[in-house]
Design a protein around this motif. Structure first.
Motif, PDB file in Angstrom:
ATOM      1  N   ALA A 125      32.624  46.365  -0.478  1.00 39.23           N
ATOM      2  CA  ALA A 125      31.989  46.001   0.791  1.00 39.23           C
ATOM      3  C   ALA A 125      32.058  44.499   1.013  1.00 39.23           C
ATOM      4  CB  ALA A 125      30.537  46.488   0.817  1.00 39.23           C
ATOM      5  N   VAL A 126      31.857  43.714  -0.041  1.00 43.29           N
ATOM      6  CA  VAL A 126      31.932  42.254   0.077  1.00 43.29           C
ATOM      7  C   VAL A 126      33.370  41.814   0.338  1.00 43.29           C
ATOM      8  CG1 VAL A 126      31.575  40.059  -1.139  1.00 43.29           C
ATOM      9  CG2 VAL A 126      29.837  41.856  -1.261  1.00 43.29           C
ATOM     10  N   TYR A 127      34.324  42.369  -0.390  1.00 39.96           N
ATOM     11  CA  TYR A 127      35.728  42.030  -0.137  1.00 39.96           C
ATOM     12  C   TYR A 127      36.122  42.331   1.303  1.00 39.96           C
ATOM     13  CZ  TYR A 127      36.511  41.645  -5.193  1.00 39.96           C
ATOM     14  OH  TYR A 127      36.465  41.272  -6.508  1.00 39.96           O
ATOM     15  N   SER A 128      35.519  43.361   1.881  1.00 39.45           N
ATOM     16  CA  SER A 128      35.871  43.778   3.237  1.00 39.45           C
ATOM     17  C   SER A 128      35.205  42.939   4.313  1.00 39.45           C
ATOM     18  CB  SER A 128      35.500  45.244   3.447  1.00 39.45           C
ATOM     19  OG  SER A 128      36.299  46.057   2.637  1.00 39.45           O
ATOM     20  N   GLY A 129      34.167  42.186   3.987  1.00 41.51           N
ATOM     21  CA  GLY A 129      33.556  41.334   5.001  1.00 41.51           C
ATOM     22  C   GLY A 129      32.072  41.106   4.867  1.00 41.51           C
ATOM     23  N   ALA A 130      31.370  41.946   4.114  1.00 44.27           N
ATOM     24  CA  ALA A 130      29.929  41.715   3.927  1.00 44.27           C
ATOM     25  C   ALA A 130      29.734  40.473   3.055  1.00 44.27           C
ATOM     26  CB  ALA A 130      29.279  42.926   3.271  1.00 44.27           C
ATOM     27  N   ASP A 131      28.627  39.796   3.246  1.00 44.78           N
ATOM     28  CA  ASP A 131      28.309  38.620   2.435  1.00 44.78           C
ATOM     29  C   ASP A 131      27.384  38.975   1.282  1.00 44.78           C
ATOM     30  OD1 ASP A 131      29.588  36.524   4.169  1.00 44.78           O
ATOM     31  OD2 ASP A 131      28.213  37.417   5.612  1.00 44.78           O
ATOM     32  N   GLY A 132      26.707  40.087   1.400  1.00 43.75           N
ATOM     33  CA  GLY A 132      25.776  40.530   0.371  1.00 43.75           C
ATOM     34  C   GLY A 132      25.490  42.004   0.553  1.00 43.75           C
ATOM     35  N   VAL A 133      24.577  42.520  -0.254  1.00 44.00           N
ATOM     36  CA  VAL A 133      24.239  43.936  -0.183  1.00 44.00           C
ATOM     37  C   VAL A 133      22.731  44.112  -0.197  1.00 44.00           C
ATOM     38  CG1 VAL A 133      26.369  44.661  -1.323  1.00 44.00           C
ATOM     39  CG2 VAL A 133      24.311  44.327  -2.691  1.00 44.00           C
ATOM     40  N   CYS A 134      22.318  45.244   0.318  1.00 48.85           N
ATOM     41  CA  CYS A 134      20.923  45.667   0.260  1.00 48.85           C
ATOM     42  C   CYS A 134      20.919  47.026  -0.422  1.00 48.85           C
ATOM     43  CB  CYS A 134      20.342  45.759   1.660  1.00 48.85           C
ATOM     44  SG  CYS A 134      18.633  46.309   1.674  1.00 48.85           S
ATOM     45  N   CYS A 135      20.164  47.149  -1.478  1.00 47.78           N
ATOM     46  CA  CYS A 135      20.187  48.376  -2.269  1.00 47.78           C
ATOM     47  C   CYS A 135      18.757  48.842  -2.530  1.00 47.78           C
ATOM     48  CB  CYS A 135      20.916  48.103  -3.583  1.00 47.78           C
ATOM     49  SG  CYS A 135      21.077  49.534  -4.622  1.00 47.78           S
ATOM     50  N   VAL A 136      18.481  50.084  -2.176  1.00 43.60           N
ATOM     51  CA  VAL A 136      17.153  50.640  -2.400  1.00 43.60           C
ATOM     52  C   VAL A 136      17.241  51.857  -3.311  1.00 43.60           C
ATOM     53  CG1 VAL A 136      15.118  51.665  -1.326  1.00 43.60           C
ATOM     54  CG2 VAL A 136      16.305  49.810  -0.168  1.00 43.60           C
ATOM     55  N   SER A 137      17.814  52.943  -2.795  1.00 43.06           N
ATOM     56  CA  SER A 137      17.776  54.208  -3.537  1.00 43.06           C
ATOM     57  C   SER A 137      18.491  54.132  -4.871  1.00 43.06           C
ATOM     58  CB  SER A 137      18.336  55.351  -2.689  1.00 43.06           C
ATOM     59  OG  SER A 137      19.659  55.088  -2.295  1.00 43.06           O
ATOM     60  N   ASN A 138      19.614  53.410  -4.949  1.00 42.20           N
ATOM     61  CA  ASN A 138      20.345  53.309  -6.199  1.00 42.20           C
ATOM     62  C   ASN A 138      19.499  52.655  -7.293  1.00 42.20           C
ATOM     63  OD1 ASN A 138      22.713  51.473  -7.823  1.00 42.20           O
ATOM     64  ND2 ASN A 138      23.100  53.670  -7.547  1.00 42.20           N
ATOM     65  N   LEU A 139      18.629  51.753  -6.902  1.00 40.21           N
ATOM     66  CA  LEU A 139      17.730  51.111  -7.870  1.00 40.21           C
ATOM     67  C   LEU A 139      16.512  51.973  -8.175  1.00 40.21           C
ATOM     68  CD1 LEU A 139      17.770  47.439  -6.555  1.00 40.21           C
ATOM     69  CD2 LEU A 139      18.885  48.315  -8.608  1.00 40.21           C
ATOM     70  N   LEU A 140      15.933  52.566  -7.139  1.00 37.76           N
ATOM     71  CA  LEU A 140      14.698  53.318  -7.336  1.00 37.76           C
ATOM     72  C   LEU A 140      14.909  54.661  -8.024  1.00 37.76           C
ATOM     73  CD1 LEU A 140      12.758  52.502  -4.061  1.00 37.76           C
ATOM     74  CD2 LEU A 140      12.615  51.394  -6.299  1.00 37.76           C
ATOM     75  N   GLU A 141      16.157  55.097  -8.130  1.00 39.77           N
ATOM     76  CA  GLU A 141      16.458  56.325  -8.872  1.00 39.77           C
ATOM     77  C   GLU A 141      16.447  56.091 -10.381  1.00 39.77           C
ATOM     78  OE1 GLU A 141      20.314  57.217  -7.265  1.00 39.77           O
ATOM     79  OE2 GLU A 141      19.491  58.222  -5.504  1.00 39.77           O
ATOM     80  N   LEU A 142      16.436  54.837 -10.777  1.00 45.11           N
ATOM     81  CA  LEU A 142      16.496  54.478 -12.197  1.00 45.11           C
ATOM     82  C   LEU A 142      15.105  54.458 -12.826  1.00 45.11           C
ATOM     83  CD1 LEU A 142      18.904  51.432 -11.855  1.00 45.11           C
ATOM     84  CD2 LEU A 142      19.498  53.674 -12.766  1.00 45.11           C
ATOM     85  N   PRO A 143      15.060  54.590 -14.156  1.00 40.22           N
ATOM     86  CA  PRO A 143      13.783  54.353 -14.840  1.00 40.22           C
ATOM     87  C   PRO A 143      13.354  52.897 -14.607  1.00 40.22           C
ATOM     88  CG  PRO A 143      15.372  55.395 -16.317  1.00 40.22           C
ATOM     89  CD  PRO A 143      16.118  55.021 -15.074  1.00 40.22           C
ATOM     90  N   VAL A 144      12.076  52.663 -14.492  1.00 41.51           N
ATOM     91  CA  VAL A 144      11.546  51.336 -14.177  1.00 41.51           C
ATOM     92  C   VAL A 144      12.122  50.255 -15.081  1.00 41.51           C
ATOM     93  CG1 VAL A 144       9.433  49.947 -14.121  1.00 41.51           C
ATOM     94  CG2 VAL A 144       9.410  52.266 -13.224  1.00 41.51           C
ATOM     95  N   GLU A 145      12.255  50.536 -16.361  1.00 41.65           N
ATOM     96  CA  GLU A 145      12.730  49.517 -17.298  1.00 41.65           C
ATOM     97  C   GLU A 145      14.205  49.145 -17.100  1.00 41.65           C
ATOM     98  OE1 GLU A 145      12.921  53.553 -19.216  1.00 41.65           O
ATOM     99  OE2 GLU A 145      11.330  52.440 -18.239  1.00 41.65           O
ATOM    100  N   GLU A 146      14.937  49.903 -16.312  1.00 42.42           N
ATOM    101  CA  GLU A 146      16.363  49.619 -16.083  1.00 42.42           C
ATOM    102  C   GLU A 146      16.638  48.935 -14.743  1.00 42.42           C
ATOM    103  OE1 GLU A 146      18.841  53.068 -16.657  1.00 42.42           O
ATOM    104  OE2 GLU A 146      17.652  53.709 -18.396  1.00 42.42           O
ATOM    105  N   ILE A 147      15.657  48.884 -13.869  1.00 42.29           N
ATOM    106  CA  ILE A 147      15.871  48.380 -12.506  1.00 42.29           C
ATOM    107  C   ILE A 147      16.319  46.918 -12.504  1.00 42.29           C
ATOM    108  CG2 ILE A 147      14.731  47.834 -10.309  1.00 42.29           C
ATOM    109  CD1 ILE A 147      13.105  50.414 -10.667  1.00 42.29           C
TER     110      ILE A 147
END
Length: 190
Positions: A125-147
């Motif tokens: 996504a960054v190579y294609s033109g985005a400058d950054g990312v926003c990530c919610v579900s991919n992080l919140l699906e993890l155990p708290v200690e891995e976030i």
């Protein structure tokens, strides 16, 4: 807006049905981060820019008002009902927003990829033109200690991709290899 103010949040993203950004900025103040949801739709972004003029603020004022625009869905996501457009869609979206922003400088130019962002597609996504990312579900699906470590890994991917973008653009310009930076990625890796 009321929740962001009540909890002293660092910022806020304005989506469909919210106040126009210029009014939100007045409540948030200049030190807070203000983003708008573009949903990958340039007509929507144009309407938002125009609504800022209608609300009594010229585009020059808005150049300090909108900090980022969130684009369309990268992949399917439980937190976004966007139809995924794929990471490569950010090339055309960024070109379109840059064109809208060219003469009136409506915002600072930062585009963030949102919706289904993972370590596997953040760099693309960054190579294609985005400058950054926003990530919610991919992080919140993890155990708290891995976030935290996962978020740091995402940050490293985004930083590396942003560092490589100028080299890739130079390569594309010199060789005429593809219109997008992404098209040159595999060649550069060789």
């Amino acid at each position: 807006l009321d929740v962001a103010l009540a909890v002293a949040a660092d910022g806020l993203t304005v989506g469909d049905g919210n106040m126009v950004p210029v009014l939100v900025r007045k409540f948030l103040g200049p030190e807070k981060i203000l983003g708008i949801s573009g949903y990958g739709d340039l007509a929507r972004v144009k309407r938002i820019f125009e609504s800022c003029n209608v609300a009594g603020a010229g585009m020059q004022e808005m150049s300090i008002g909108i900090d980022y625009i969130a684009g369309g869905g990268v992949a399917t996501s439980p937190t976004k009902t966007l139809i995924p457009q794929g990471p490569e869609s950010y090339h055309e979206f960024k070109k379109g927003v840059d064109a809208l922003n060219k003469d009136n400088k409506a915002f600072g130019g930062v585009i963030v990829a949102i919706g289904g962002v993972t370590k596997a597609n953040a760099g693309e996504a960054v190579y294609s033109g985005a400058d950054g990312v926003c990530c919610v579900s991919n992080l919140l699906e993890l155990p708290v200690e891995e976030i935290e470590s996962h978020a740091r890994g995402l940050l490293e991917i985004v930083e590396k991709a942003n560092e490589e973008k100028p080299k890739m653009k130079s390569f594309c310009d010199k060789t005429g290899h593809g219109e997008t930076l992404l098209a040159a990625l595999e060649t550069l890796k060789e």
